[in-house]
Write an enzyme that holds these catalytic residues in place. Structure first.
Site, PDB file in Angstrom:
ATOM      1  N   GLU A  93     -20.722  15.443  -5.775  1.00 34.68           N
ATOM      2  CA  GLU A  93     -22.311  15.860  -5.866  1.00 34.68           C
ATOM      3  C   GLU A  93     -23.053  14.789  -6.679  1.00 34.68           C
ATOM      4  OE1 GLU A  93     -23.507  19.383  -7.986  1.00 34.68           O
ATOM      5  OE2 GLU A  93     -21.539  19.446  -8.812  1.00 34.68           O
ATOM      6  N   CYS A 150       0.776  -1.304  -0.045  1.00 32.44           N
ATOM      7  CA  CYS A 150       0.102  -0.049  -0.074  1.00 32.44           C
ATOM      8  C   CYS A 150       0.894   1.355  -0.043  1.00 32.44           C
ATOM      9  CB  CYS A 150      -0.904  -0.058   1.273  1.00 32.44           C
ATOM     10  SG  CYS A 150      -1.629  -1.623   1.630  1.00 32.44           S
ATOM     11  N   TYR A 165      -6.554  -6.219  -9.239  1.00 25.73           N
ATOM     12  CA  TYR A 165      -6.316  -4.919  -8.790  1.00 25.73           C
ATOM     13  C   TYR A 165      -4.899  -4.537  -8.995  1.00 25.73           C
ATOM     14  CZ  TYR A 165      -4.899  -5.960  -4.036  1.00 25.73           C
ATOM     15  OH  TYR A 165      -4.225  -6.634  -3.012  1.00 25.73           O
ATOM     16  N   LYS A 175       3.295   1.741  -3.002  1.00 21.59           N
ATOM     17  CA  LYS A 175       2.228   1.750  -4.357  1.00 21.59           C
ATOM     18  C   LYS A 175       1.778   2.997  -4.497  1.00 21.59           C
ATOM     19  CE  LYS A 175      -1.797   1.107  -3.679  1.00 21.59           C
ATOM     20  NZ  LYS A 175      -2.513  -0.074  -3.705  1.00 21.59           N
TER      21      LYS A 175
END
Length: 450
Positions: free
Chosen positions: A444, A48, A179, A51
């Site tokens: 939004e 993590c 992923y 990366k």
């Protein structure tokens, strides 16, 4: 109890192991943690953290290109000093190592830089012969990347090897469609490599929402990544200092400077003595645990990737903390709820998801409705970019309870966290509609989907 006796012995000093050690010590337990490698495990050292550092650099490169088209006096294709980037990245990681060690010292956790294996349900033997007795043993040894059993597989690397690169490779093949493959492809492409993504299946991210994954694939194509589906790698061969891929249904240009496998991971359960003491493993070698992280042996517990359950760093941390709260914090019912865990694929732009895909929802519920927003973000429009954003909401039942949110677009990694809280609380489509939008933002669109 002898001098080498503890309340808790944790095997593994990654995210889950550290979380278990710190939380148990916070509750007053006497804790030892075995970890021969740098603290932080995969996440901090080859996952993590590095990366995200590389992703941030790649994101900057893309934004510099957009800035050039918007009128800033900057090069459209900025040069990168790869060695300096790696130095900065590793300096950041070194600070994390120091922070963890300081906290171990402050909390009184004994760090033992040795490997360990179980002798019995309460005894761990270190690889130097030292034995530790404990009321509870926590296995948090993580997982490792796999290579397929094809001829020449040793010529290819894995994700760990990506972080060992000392310069930018000119042409790279990434084998896989999950992923890790997507993230590596995006980073390398943005930092200037020519990238071919070789996918055995017919789509990316097989467990994610198919509609949004399709747009992700299109974004990658627009950014210059070569995508080859239904492509099987039969072998790798050395060719004049480069690597030739022997493919079935692949590209014509099959010679690469680097080949990286992103073909799955396996739990680190080898040589831990688990079978000898009766800890049950799954067919894939993961430690089988129940909802409370209990193994088949009452004094032995497991958290994180070694269990094969939702293999994410925050999941390992949360499961470890709740386990220690149950064992030493007086919270008899403490356990991690594994439903609706949010996650992000750090593509360019990122892909955040929580809950069920449309396909999963239709298998589970009789009535499913979906809502979408498709648009080109303002920065992309101003800079003549082509990358598109797709937001999708999956609802179930007459009350349209939100059971899945899937966001592919700039800022999705930051946007999703708040909406994940709402979904965990049982938010409905009507409540989303009743929330006033913040304009002009991409976020939004989550409450404006139609």
């Amino acid at each position: 109890m002898s001098a080498d006796a503890y309340d808790v012995v944790v095997i593994g000093g990654g995210s889950g192991g550290l979380a278990a050690a710190f939380r148990a010590a916070g509750h007053g337990a006497k804790v030892a943690m075995l970890e021969p490698s740098p603290l932080g495990g995969t996440c901090v050292n080859v996952g993590c953290v590095p990366k995200k550092a590389m992703w941030l650099a790649a994101d900057l490169a893309e934004r510099i290109g957009l800035a050039s088209r918007m009128g800033f006096d900057v090069p459209a294709e900025p040069a990168l000093d790869w060695a300096q980037l790696v130095q900065r990245r590793q300096g950041y990681i070194a600070n994390i190592h120091a922070s963890y060690q300081k906290r171990l010292d402050e909390t009184g956790v004994a760090r033992i830089s040795r490997r360990g294996r179980l002798l019995d349900a309460h005894t761990v033997e270190c690889d130097d012969g030292t034995q530790l007795r404990a009321q509870h043993i926590i296995i948090a040894t993580g997982a490792h990347p796999l290579k397929p059993g094809i001829p020449g597989a040793e010529l290819g690397g894995v994700s760990d090897d990506f972080f060992a690169l000392q310069s930018r490779p000119a042409r790279v093949a990434i084998i896989g469609g999950g992923y890790i493959a997507v993230e590596l492809a995006g980073v390398l492409r943005a930092l200037g490599s020519t990238v071919a993504l070789l996918v055995r299946g017919q789509r990316l991210l097989g467990h994610f929402d198919a509609e949004v994954s399709e747009q992700l694939a299109e974004n990658l194509r627009l950014q210059g990544v070569e995508l080859h589906f239904g492509c099987e790698v039969k072998a790798l061969e050395r060719q004049y200092g480069r690597v030739r891929a022997v493919l079935q249904n692949g590209p014509e240009h099959v010679v690469f400077d680097n080949v990286l496998f992103a073909t799955g991971r396996a739990p680190n359960t080898h040589a831990l003595g688990l079978e000898q003491v009766g800890v049950v493993l799954s067919e894939k070698g993961a430690i089988e645990v129940d909802a409370y992280q209990n193994t088949s042996v009452p004094s032995v517990f497991a958290v994180g990737d070694v269990t094969g359950r939702v293999t994410l760093t925050p999941v390992a941390i949360a499961a470890a903390r709740r386990l220690m709260d149950r064992l030493y914090g007086g919270q008899a019912d403490a356990r991690l709820d594994y439903d609706n865990v949010p996650s992000v694929v750090f593509a360019h732009p990122p892909f955040g998801t929580v809950g069920l895909s449309e396909e999963e929802a239709r298998k589970r519920f009789d009535k499913v409705t979906t809502y979408h927003s498709r648009f080109r973000p303002m920065l992309q429009a101003l800079g003549d970019g082509d990358v598109r954003t797709v937001f999708k909401m999956v609802c179930a039942g007459d009350d349209e309870k939100v059971v899945g949110i899937h966001l592919l677009g700039e800022g999705a990694d930051e946007i999703l966290q708040g909406f994940a809280v709402a979904m965990k609380a049982g938010v409905t489509r009507r409540q989303m509609e009743d929330t006033v939008a913040i304009h002009p933002t991409s976020a939004e669109e989550v409450v404006l989907m139609r």
